[in-house]
Design a protein around this motif. Structure first.
Motif, PDB file in Angstrom:
ATOM      1  N   LEU A  55      -1.793  37.652  38.436  1.00 34.44           N
ATOM      2  CA  LEU A  55      -0.673  39.071  38.367  1.00 34.44           C
ATOM      3  C   LEU A  55       0.661  38.274  39.753  1.00 34.44           C
ATOM      4  O   LEU A  55       2.347  38.695  39.787  1.00 34.44           O
ATOM      5  CB  LEU A  55      -0.953  40.509  38.762  1.00 34.44           C
ATOM      6  N   ARG A 108       4.597  36.875  39.199  1.00 34.74           N
ATOM      7  CA  ARG A 108       5.371  38.192  40.279  1.00 34.74           C
ATOM      8  C   ARG A 108       6.138  36.517  40.604  1.00 34.74           C
ATOM      9  O   ARG A 108       7.410  36.344  41.131  1.00 34.74           O
ATOM     10  CB  ARG A 108       5.696  38.953  41.122  1.00 34.74           C
ATOM     11  N   GLU A 154       2.397  42.291  32.873  1.00 40.05           N
ATOM     12  CA  GLU A 154       1.181  42.263  33.343  1.00 40.05           C
ATOM     13  C   GLU A 154       0.603  43.292  32.810  1.00 40.05           C
ATOM     14  O   GLU A 154      -0.610  43.223  32.867  1.00 40.05           O
ATOM     15  CB  GLU A 154       2.268  43.206  34.538  1.00 40.05           C
ATOM     16  N   THR A 213      -2.977  43.476  33.261  1.00 37.55           N
ATOM     17  CA  THR A 213      -4.036  43.850  34.380  1.00 37.55           C
ATOM     18  C   THR A 213      -5.263  44.905  33.482  1.00 37.55           C
ATOM     19  O   THR A 213      -6.766  45.484  34.248  1.00 37.55           O
ATOM     20  CB  THR A 213      -3.109  45.580  34.036  1.00 37.55           C
TER      21      THR A 213
END
Length: 357
Positions: A247, A251, A260, A264
């Motif tokens: 993640l 980013r 994402e 997750t």
């Protein structure tokens, strides 16, 4: 950084749905669900044009079959017929896969046929034969390549893919050469995430990003119950730490094609062995159609459902509009396929529901 993040998400949407009007597509699917209607037509066609393969991946169903009768190809005439029907149904993109599609000598003709019907061809390949064919494919109009590539460590690659690492690296070079010569090409690698390559994944992503290649992370799925489930990540600390790192890298602008939301839920997938999130409903039957090397039509690539029809007996439109396919669509929304977290299901469903990408 933000531009890179959104472009990575756009890459997945662009490959799956071409130039479709995304908001209208979401609206159509939601209406079909609420009103129990059949969608106008599929947006994405997956064609397994051959069962033959020059690799021997440890986690692939093809690796467990040596029967000659299972190493079939779709005839070019039937491929032409299917592509023409798909064009009339306004399919926007089609993946050419197998097996290994580059074992066929007529692959460039298939690419041209798709383009002639305004369908974006997406080649799914292990890349081993790309060095000798990339220029031919680029000249035919191919601009989307998804390569299977799991590791920069030769031992890990050879163990998981059952092929020569140097040949695979030459395939990476060939894909980059196609992009450099023909421009506007989109190169992805799909890496199957296992306990063998989890530790090196961040470095793998950094390398691919440096070459302008997106990484699609596909968690290991245990296909064959007769084979020990030895590749699954079972250490909670390992998978939670890796998820956080992925993640962060996304980013920061690393070329990770997964959303994402998909990333997750990796810990749930590996540690709970279930489809995630818990309220997830598979909508793939409303947008995608799958054709195997025997011309059987499926609503699910993973074999959760029996074939719905055969293109040697019925047209693609007849099968898509059939009661059997509609029943399968609605059943899939309530399907409890244990351990299903593929790009074609997880990412597409989140996109269609307009959830966080």
């Amino acid at each position: 950084m933000k531009d890179n993040l959104f472009s990575a998400v756009y890459e997945v949407e662009k490959i799956l749905f071409g130039d479709s009007d995304k908001q209208n597509m979401r609206k159509e699917v939601k209406e079909c669900i609420l009103e129990h209607k059949v969608p106008e037509g599929p947006k994405y066609l997956m064609m397994k044009i051959t069962n033959r393969c020059n690799s021997n991946c440890t986690y692939c169903s093809h690796a467990y079959s040596n029967k000659e009768e299972e190493k079939s190809d779709i005839s070019l005439d039937l491929i032409k017929k299917t592509i023409h029907e798909a064009g009339k149904m306004h399919v926007t993109a089609a993946s050419i896969n197998g097996g290994e599609p580059l074992v066929r000598q007529d692959i460039s003709e298939i690419i041209r046929l798709l383009i002639s019907e305004h369908i974006t061809p997406v080649l799914m390949t292990n890349g081993l034969l790309l060095p000798e064919r990339w220029d031919e494919l680029g000249a035919a109009g191919l601009r989307y390549i998804i390569m299977s590539f799991d590791s920069l460590d030769p031992e890990t690659y050879n163990k998981q893919r059952g092929a020569n690492f140097q040949d695979a690296m030459a395939g990476i070079d060939a894909a980059v050469a196609l992009k450099e010569k023909y421009g506007n090409a989109h190169i992805h690698v799909t890496t199957v995430l296992t306990k063998n390559n989890a530790g090196e994944l961040p470095g793998f992503i950094e390398y691919m990003t440096s070459r302008g290649i997106y990484v699609q992370i596909s968690p290991y799925h245990h296909f064959n119950p007769s084979v020990p489930n030895e590749l699954r990540i079972t250490d909670p600390e390992e998978i939670f730490t890796l998820t956080g790192k992925l993640l962060q890298m996304k980013r920061e602008g690393m070329l990770i094609a997964n959303s994402e939301g998909f990333i997750t839920h990796l810990p749930d997938f590996f540690l709970k062995d279930q489809r995630v999130p818990m309220d997830y409903r598979c909508l793939i039957g409303y947008t995608n159609v799958f054709v195997d090397a025997y011309m059987n039509v499926h609503c699910c690539w993973d074999g959760c459902f029996k074939p719905i029809g055969n293109l040697q007996e019925h047209s693609l439109k007849e099968i898509w509009n059939s009661k059997a396919y509609q029943d399968a669509r609605e059943k899939m929304m309530n399907c409890d396929c244990s351990g299903c977290w593929y790009l074609c299901t997880g990412e597409v469903t989140m996109f269609l529901l307009d959830q966080e990408m």
